[in-house]
Design an enzyme around this catalytic site. Structure first.
Site, PDB file in Angstrom:
ATOM      1  N   ALA A 106     -87.726  29.805  32.537  1.00 32.47           N
ATOM      2  CA  ALA A 106     -88.229  31.032  33.178  1.00 32.47           C
ATOM      3  C   ALA A 106     -89.001  30.743  34.466  1.00 32.47           C
ATOM      4  O   ALA A 106     -89.592  31.643  35.037  1.00 32.47           O
ATOM      5  CB  ALA A 106     -89.107  31.805  32.201  1.00 32.47           C
ATOM      6  N   ARG A 147     -92.390  23.292  34.467  1.00 34.25           N
ATOM      7  CA  ARG A 147     -93.382  23.381  35.547  1.00 34.25           C
ATOM      8  C   ARG A 147     -94.482  24.390  35.218  1.00 34.25           C
ATOM      9  O   ARG A 147     -94.322  25.592  35.417  1.00 34.25           O
ATOM     10  CB  ARG A 147     -92.679  23.716  36.860  1.00 34.25           C
ATOM     11  CG  ARG A 147     -91.877  22.532  37.407  1.00 34.25           C
ATOM     12  CD  ARG A 147     -90.994  22.908  38.544  1.00 34.25           C
ATOM     13  NE  ARG A 147     -89.853  23.730  38.146  1.00 34.25           N
ATOM     14  CZ  ARG A 147     -88.898  24.143  38.977  1.00 34.25           C
ATOM     15  NH1 ARG A 147     -88.931  23.816  40.241  1.00 34.25           N
ATOM     16  NH2 ARG A 147     -87.901  24.885  38.518  1.00 34.25           N
ATOM     17  N   TYR A 183     -70.744  18.531  33.820  1.00 39.56           N
ATOM     18  CA  TYR A 183     -71.302  19.893  33.756  1.00 39.56           C
ATOM     19  C   TYR A 183     -70.333  20.826  33.031  1.00 39.56           C
ATOM     20  O   TYR A 183     -70.750  21.603  32.158  1.00 39.56           O
ATOM     21  CB  TYR A 183     -71.602  20.408  35.169  1.00 39.56           C
ATOM     22  CG  TYR A 183     -72.213  21.796  35.177  1.00 39.56           C
ATOM     23  CD1 TYR A 183     -73.475  22.017  34.622  1.00 39.56           C
ATOM     24  CD2 TYR A 183     -71.531  22.885  35.719  1.00 39.56           C
ATOM     25  CE1 TYR A 183     -74.043  23.293  34.618  1.00 39.56           C
ATOM     26  CE2 TYR A 183     -72.094  24.161  35.720  1.00 39.56           C
ATOM     27  CZ  TYR A 183     -73.346  24.358  35.165  1.00 39.56           C
ATOM     28  OH  TYR A 183     -73.910  25.622  35.154  1.00 39.56           O
ATOM     29  N   PHE A 208     -80.223  26.339  41.666  1.00 46.86           N
ATOM     30  CA  PHE A 208     -79.195  25.545  40.982  1.00 46.86           C
ATOM     31  C   PHE A 208     -78.587  24.456  41.876  1.00 46.86           C
ATOM     32  O   PHE A 208     -78.503  23.290  41.483  1.00 46.86           O
ATOM     33  CB  PHE A 208     -78.106  26.505  40.469  1.00 46.86           C
ATOM     34  CG  PHE A 208     -76.935  25.851  39.808  1.00 46.86           C
ATOM     35  CD1 PHE A 208     -76.973  25.502  38.464  1.00 46.86           C
ATOM     36  CD2 PHE A 208     -75.773  25.579  40.525  1.00 46.86           C
ATOM     37  CE1 PHE A 208     -75.882  24.897  37.847  1.00 46.86           C
ATOM     38  CE2 PHE A 208     -74.679  24.987  39.915  1.00 46.86           C
ATOM     39  CZ  PHE A 208     -74.726  24.652  38.581  1.00 46.86           C
TER      40      PHE A 208
HETATM   41  P1  NDP Z   1     -82.496  27.203  38.504  1.00 46.14           P
HETATM   42  O1  NDP Z   1     -82.486  25.778  38.911  1.00 46.14           O
HETATM   43  O2  NDP Z   1     -83.021  28.205  39.474  1.00 46.14           O
HETATM   44  O3  NDP Z   1     -83.291  27.374  37.117  1.00 46.14           O
HETATM   45  C1  NDP Z   1     -83.118  26.454  36.066  1.00 46.14           C
HETATM   46  C2  NDP Z   1     -84.216  26.658  35.030  1.00 46.14           C
HETATM   47  O4  NDP Z   1     -83.974  25.752  33.946  1.00 46.14           O
HETATM   48  C3  NDP Z   1     -85.602  26.362  35.580  1.00 46.14           C
HETATM   49  O5  NDP Z   1     -86.507  27.336  35.119  1.00 46.14           O
HETATM   50  C4  NDP Z   1     -85.939  25.006  34.971  1.00 46.14           C
HETATM   51  O6  NDP Z   1     -87.336  24.917  34.718  1.00 46.14           O
HETATM   52  C5  NDP Z   1     -85.182  25.081  33.633  1.00 46.14           C
HETATM   53  N1  NDP Z   1     -84.932  23.744  33.105  1.00 46.14           N
HETATM   54  C6  NDP Z   1     -84.105  22.797  33.601  1.00 46.14           C
HETATM   55  N2  NDP Z   1     -84.196  21.680  32.869  1.00 46.14           N
HETATM   56  C7  NDP Z   1     -85.113  21.925  31.890  1.00 46.14           C
HETATM   57  C8  NDP Z   1     -85.655  21.151  30.836  1.00 46.14           C
HETATM   58  N3  NDP Z   1     -85.272  19.875  30.618  1.00 46.14           N
HETATM   59  N4  NDP Z   1     -86.574  21.708  30.014  1.00 46.14           N
HETATM   60  C9  NDP Z   1     -86.967  22.991  30.215  1.00 46.14           C
HETATM   61  N5  NDP Z   1     -86.483  23.775  31.196  1.00 46.14           N
HETATM   62  C10 NDP Z   1     -85.576  23.231  32.030  1.00 46.14           C
HETATM   63  O7  NDP Z   1     -80.981  27.553  38.117  1.00 46.14           O
HETATM   64  P2  NDP Z   1     -80.293  28.886  37.554  1.00 46.14           P
HETATM   65  O8  NDP Z   1     -81.269  29.960  37.342  1.00 46.14           O
HETATM   66  O9  NDP Z   1     -79.124  29.141  38.396  1.00 46.14           O
HETATM   67  O10 NDP Z   1     -79.756  28.327  36.168  1.00 46.14           O
HETATM   68  C11 NDP Z   1     -80.067  28.908  34.915  1.00 46.14           C
HETATM   69  C12 NDP Z   1     -78.899  28.686  33.980  1.00 46.14           C
HETATM   70  O11 NDP Z   1     -77.751  29.354  34.489  1.00 46.14           O
HETATM   71  C13 NDP Z   1     -78.482  27.236  33.774  1.00 46.14           C
HETATM   72  O12 NDP Z   1     -78.151  27.054  32.422  1.00 46.14           O
HETATM   73  C14 NDP Z   1     -77.238  27.094  34.668  1.00 46.14           C
HETATM   74  O13 NDP Z   1     -76.400  26.091  34.205  1.00 46.14           O
HETATM   75  C15 NDP Z   1     -76.640  28.476  34.509  1.00 46.14           C
HETATM   76  N6  NDP Z   1     -75.705  28.921  35.525  1.00 46.14           N
HETATM   77  C16 NDP Z   1     -76.055  28.921  36.860  1.00 46.14           C
HETATM   78  C17 NDP Z   1     -75.139  29.391  37.803  1.00 46.14           C
HETATM   79  C18 NDP Z   1     -75.422  29.358  39.273  1.00 46.14           C
HETATM   80  O14 NDP Z   1     -74.474  29.346  40.075  1.00 46.14           O
HETATM   81  N7  NDP Z   1     -76.676  29.401  39.695  1.00 46.14           N
HETATM   82  C19 NDP Z   1     -73.851  29.956  37.401  1.00 46.14           C
HETATM   83  C20 NDP Z   1     -73.589  29.892  35.986  1.00 46.14           C
HETATM   84  C21 NDP Z   1     -74.503  29.429  35.094  1.00 46.14           C
HETATM   85  P3  NDP Z   1     -88.247  23.615  34.997  1.00 46.14           P
HETATM   86  O15 NDP Z   1     -87.600  22.827  36.090  1.00 46.14           O
HETATM   87  O16 NDP Z   1     -89.584  24.197  35.355  1.00 46.14           O
HETATM   88  O17 NDP Z   1     -88.266  22.911  33.680  1.00 46.14           O
HETATM   89  C1  8X3 Z   2     -72.531  27.259  37.968  1.00 50.01           C
HETATM   90  C2  8X3 Z   2     -71.266  27.775  38.554  1.00 50.01           C
HETATM   91  O1  8X3 Z   2     -69.037  27.109  39.581  1.00 50.01           O
HETATM   92  O2  8X3 Z   2     -70.997  25.808  40.224  1.00 50.01           O
HETATM   93  O3  8X3 Z   2     -72.457  27.197  36.582  1.00 50.01           O
HETATM   94  O4  8X3 Z   2     -70.038  25.547  38.058  1.00 50.01           O
HETATM   95  S1  8X3 Z   2     -70.289  26.472  39.109  1.00 50.01           S
END
Ligand code: NDP
Ligand code: 8X3
Length: 253
Positions: A11, A36, A154, A191
């Site tokens: 979050a 964080r 991934y 991401f």
């Molecule tokens: P962000 O990088 O903006 O957010 C990722 C979140 O995951 C952060 O809050 C981070 O918090 C948390 N996180 C990562 N590793 C850990 C860990 N080891 N323990 C606890 N928390 C963790 O990316 P998104 O919001 O885009 O990604 C969220 C989800 O959506 C992921 O599962 C991603 O794979 C998925 N997704 C993203 C897409 C995209 O294109 N953006 C598309 C499809 C799916 P912190 O670093 O503070 O721990």
């Molecule tokens: C994130 C979307 O297309 O980069 O899950 O894998 S993609």
């Protein structure tokens, strides 16, 4: 409608932050998690001020089994049962052909996206509402529907999320716990900065020439899934921006 207790992993940024804000704006009480702590504190303050709902923060790393189980055990009685778990924490690291991929990147993706999601779910299950109203929402990806070049680790991790979601839905039927998997396409969050390890030009190039999804789009959809009547479960939902058909077809201007 009485408020619900929602726990959102990841979050501190992107989808997870927007999802927590959406639930709070809906009147639900939210538990924010992520590594964080400074960000958790800032988002807690922002949500309290904007929505006036109860907020709890739990900093922990989903990769660390003990941290996960200790964090869930620490959830105060007043927050139980948990109505909805949003398993959102996750990441991609690197984009290389199989033979060039860093083994450590694979480890972190599997430990976070797959094992972390399973640990959190297993640890929270005793606290999750049974008999109707309980809901698990897993963040998958279009990378869990198709495998693309240089996506190896991934894509494997997100295919596992797809499979785990199906497995949970079957095994948790007897508890009337809904399981929804949401699979977004390209979305402009942190991401790509994470995936490309701070290489901003490469991260920015992912979103060049088209209008990608943003976090709010996905949060709207998660809230929609969570607000269906008790007898309705959205099992699997794939969402892309209009410029994207799937992992292979993306129309850039
Ligand atoms: P962000 O990088 O903006 O957010 C990722 C979140 O995951 C952060 O809050 C981070 O918090 C948390 N996180 C990562 N590793 C850990 C860990 N080891 N323990 C606890 N928390 C963790 O990316 P998104 O919001 O885009 O990604 C969220 C989800 O959506 C992921 O599962 C991603 O794979 C998925 N997704 C993203 C897409 C995209 O294109 N953006 C598309 C499809 C799916 P912190 O670093 O503070 O721990
Ligand atoms: C994130 C979307 O297309 O980069 O899950 O894998 S993609």
């Amino acid at each position: 409608m009485a408020h619900r207790n929602i726990l959102v992993t990841g979050a501190t940024s992107g989808f997870g932050k927007a999802i927590a804000e959406h639930f709070a704006a809906n009147g639900d009480h939210v538990i924010l998690t992520g590594r964080r702590k400074d960000r958790l504190d800032a988002i807690e303050k922002e949500i309290r001020e904007s929505s006036g709902v109860n907020v709890l923060t739990l900093p922990f790393d989903v990769q660390d089994r003990k941290q996960v189980f200790d964090a869930m055990a620490s959830i105060p009685e007043a927050w139980r049962p948990i109505d909805i778990l949003v398993n959102n924490a996750g990441l991609a690291l690197g984009r290389d052909h199989f033979e060039d991929t860093d083994l450590d990147d694979w480890e972190v993706m599997m430990d976070t996206n797959v094992k972390g999601l399973m640990y959190v779910t297993k640890a929270i299950l005793p606290l999750l509402r049974k008999g109707g109203g309980g809901h698990i929402i897993n963040m998958g990806s279009i990378a869990g529907k198709e495998v693309y070049e240089k996506g190896n680790g991934y894509c494997a991790s997100k295919h596992a999320v797809d499979a785990i979601s199906k497995a949970m839905r079957v095994d948790l039927l007897k508890h009337a716990i809904k399981v929804t998997a949401v699979h977004p396409g390209a979305a402009d969050t942190e991401f790509s900065m994470v995936r490309f390890k701070g290489d901003k030009p490469t991260a920015d190039s992912v979103y060049a020439g088209y209008e990608p999804l943003v976090a709010k789009d996905v949060a709207d959809i998660v809230l929609y899934c969570a607000n269906q009547p008790r007898h309705v479960c959205i099992n699997d939902l794939v969402v892309t921006c209009t410029a994207q058909a799937n992992s292979f077809y993306l129309h850039r201007k």
